[in-house]
Design a protein around this motif. Sequence first.
Motif, mmCIF file in Angstrom:
data_model
loop_
_atom_site.group_PDB
_atom_site.id
_atom_site.type_symbol
_atom_site.label_atom_id
_atom_site.label_comp_id
_atom_site.label_asym_id
_atom_site.label_seq_id
_atom_site.Cartn_x
_atom_site.Cartn_y
_atom_site.Cartn_z
ATOM 1 N N SER A 7 0.842 -1.189 0.000
ATOM 2 C CA SER A 7 0.000 0.000 0.000
ATOM 3 C C SER A 7 0.879 1.242 0.000
ATOM 4 C CB SER A 7 -0.888 0.009 1.245
ATOM 5 O OG SER A 7 -0.088 0.145 2.412
ATOM 6 N N ASP A 8 0.272 2.403 -0.159
ATOM 7 C CA ASP A 8 1.078 3.615 -0.111
ATOM 8 C C ASP A 8 1.609 3.852 1.296
ATOM 9 O OD1 ASP A 8 -1.458 4.250 0.829
ATOM 10 O OD2 ASP A 8 -1.364 6.321 0.144
ATOM 11 N N TYR A 9 0.885 3.350 2.310
ATOM 12 C CA TYR A 9 1.393 3.399 3.685
ATOM 13 C C TYR A 9 2.662 2.552 3.795
ATOM 14 C CZ TYR A 9 1.842 1.859 8.536
ATOM 15 O OH TYR A 9 2.330 1.523 9.774
ATOM 16 N N GLY A 10 2.605 1.323 3.277
ATOM 17 C CA GLY A 10 3.780 0.462 3.291
ATOM 18 C C GLY A 10 4.933 1.077 2.524
ATOM 19 N N ALA A 11 4.617 1.709 1.392
ATOM 20 C CA ALA A 11 5.666 2.347 0.588
ATOM 21 C C ALA A 11 6.351 3.464 1.362
ATOM 22 C CB ALA A 11 5.067 2.884 -0.707
ATOM 23 N N ALA A 12 5.572 4.242 2.090
ATOM 24 C CA ALA A 12 6.149 5.343 2.863
ATOM 25 C C ALA A 12 7.052 4.834 3.981
ATOM 26 C CB ALA A 12 5.036 6.204 3.443
ATOM 27 N N ILE A 13 6.715 3.679 4.548
ATOM 28 C CA ILE A 13 7.510 3.121 5.642
ATOM 29 C C ILE A 13 8.759 2.424 5.118
ATOM 30 C CG2 ILE A 13 7.507 1.447 7.538
ATOM 31 C CD1 ILE A 13 5.795 3.907 8.089
ATOM 32 N N VAL A 14 8.615 1.662 4.025
ATOM 33 C CA VAL A 14 9.681 0.765 3.577
ATOM 34 C C VAL A 14 10.601 1.389 2.540
ATOM 35 C CG1 VAL A 14 10.116 -1.400 2.338
ATOM 36 C CG2 VAL A 14 8.354 -1.306 4.121
ATOM 37 N N LEU A 15 10.047 2.077 1.552
ATOM 38 C CA LEU A 15 10.824 2.417 0.362
ATOM 39 C C LEU A 15 11.928 3.456 0.549
ATOM 40 C CD1 LEU A 15 8.200 2.336 -2.523
ATOM 41 C CD2 LEU A 15 9.888 0.611 -1.870
ATOM 42 N N PRO A 16 11.734 4.522 1.303
ATOM 43 C CA PRO A 16 12.828 5.514 1.368
ATOM 44 C C PRO A 16 14.159 4.909 1.814
ATOM 45 C CG PRO A 16 10.815 6.451 2.242
ATOM 46 C CD PRO A 16 10.528 4.995 2.006
ATOM 47 N N GLU A 17 14.150 4.137 2.886
ATOM 48 C CA GLU A 17 15.393 3.537 3.372
ATOM 49 C C GLU A 17 15.894 2.454 2.416
ATOM 50 O OE1 GLU A 17 18.603 3.293 5.873
ATOM 51 O OE2 GLU A 17 16.933 4.723 5.963
ATOM 52 N N LEU A 18 14.964 1.663 1.863
ATOM 53 C CA LEU A 18 15.358 0.591 0.949
ATOM 54 C C LEU A 18 16.018 1.146 -0.307
ATOM 55 C CD1 LEU A 18 15.426 -2.372 0.055
ATOM 56 C CD2 LEU A 18 13.098 -2.058 -0.839
ATOM 57 N N ILE A 19 15.442 2.171 -0.873
ATOM 58 C CA ILE A 19 15.990 2.734 -2.113
ATOM 59 C C ILE A 19 17.367 3.337 -1.868
ATOM 60 C CG2 ILE A 19 15.683 4.576 -3.808
ATOM 61 C CD1 ILE A 19 12.681 3.943 -3.728
ATOM 62 N N LEU B 101 -11.659 6.779 0.724
ATOM 63 C CA LEU B 101 -10.638 6.989 -0.304
ATOM 64 C C LEU B 101 -9.584 5.888 -0.213
ATOM 65 C CD1 LEU B 101 -8.153 9.828 0.675
ATOM 66 C CD2 LEU B 101 -9.789 8.865 2.281
ATOM 67 N N PRO B 102 -8.836 5.658 -1.315
ATOM 68 C CA PRO B 102 -7.915 4.518 -1.367
ATOM 69 C C PRO B 102 -6.487 4.802 -0.923
ATOM 70 C CG PRO B 102 -8.123 5.441 -3.539
ATOM 71 C CD PRO B 102 -9.027 6.263 -2.641
ATOM 72 N N HIS B 103 -6.154 6.043 -0.538
ATOM 73 C CA HIS B 103 -4.786 6.326 -0.117
ATOM 74 C C HIS B 103 -4.803 7.317 1.041
ATOM 75 C CE1 HIS B 103 -5.756 8.015 -4.191
ATOM 76 N NE2 HIS B 103 -5.907 9.071 -3.445
ATOM 77 N N TRP B 104 -3.886 7.106 1.975
ATOM 78 C CA TRP B 104 -3.928 7.868 3.213
ATOM 79 C C TRP B 104 -3.131 9.168 3.166
ATOM 80 C CZ3 TRP B 104 0.637 8.971 5.628
ATOM 81 C CH2 TRP B 104 1.763 8.193 5.264
#
Length: 303
Positions: A104-116, A226-229
């Motif tokens: 989800s976009d929530y998961g993306a906000a938590i995981v992706l910045p550090e992973l990338i 709505l579908p994104h937080w």
Amino acid sequence: MNDLRRIDLNLLVILDALLSEQHVTRAAERLHLSQPAVSHALARLRDLLGDPLLVRAGAGLVPTPRALELLAPLAEALAQVQALLAPNAFDPATTQRTFRLAMSDYGAAIVLPELIRTLRREAPGIDLQISHGSRESMLDGVLNGDIDVAIGVFPEMPNELRSTPLFEEHYACLLDRKSLPVDGALDLPTYLARPHVLLEMRGSGTPEIERALTALRERRRVAVSLPHWRVAPEFISGTDLILTVASRALRDIDESTLIVVPPPFQIPSFTFVLVWHKRRGGDQALNWLNQRIGEGIERQRLF
């Protein structure tokens, strides 16, 4: 096909040693075999290939023209077999690969910045394709191979899949500061009387909240779905709306106008997990990626 069935890969290894050593005894010592065993293998090779392969010349053996033709393709074939049977070596610094992640976009906000940041530093040749969907569609994607890794909350997991926890999460409520009751607490009657913002992804909704209310024989009124937080907090400022979401989604709110408070009823916490297919257990690159995702979460000190 009949000739292929007669081939023993060990014969190719012996032939390679014989062509290299041009001596039966030295080839046997190199292979840790007896001299009769190597002589027997040479006889089988001569029969199989229809050529003497090695002929006596003085104290040693010399390859025939046919044997010389076999040198290069034999070396290539043995190298390919060795690569096929050897463990799959993975070097993050040189690997060129694309991984498909669902969250989800929530998961993306938590995981992706550090992973990338980690990928750009340690594995610049690894690319990511990010998709999102309902919990069911993400798990289906992992099952059918369309998705390498799914990240989210999955109360029910098919037996074919494996998961590892990333962090424990709980719910919190977001309100406009001016709409908070004068005593500074949000009670259940106020919660139920207010309109709510519901985050819903293709019908999955937030069933944990609804189940908790159903257990109390209560319902809430959803004014906005709505579908994104990411944009949801903007709806709260200056209104009487309440947003009930995972607490980590509210880390960067404008605290001058908004406030985070606990829900006025018990909502079970949940585990955010990383999911992959068990058939991918031997994929060193995927295992490396999963490990880096977990390490990125730890660095954020979310536990």
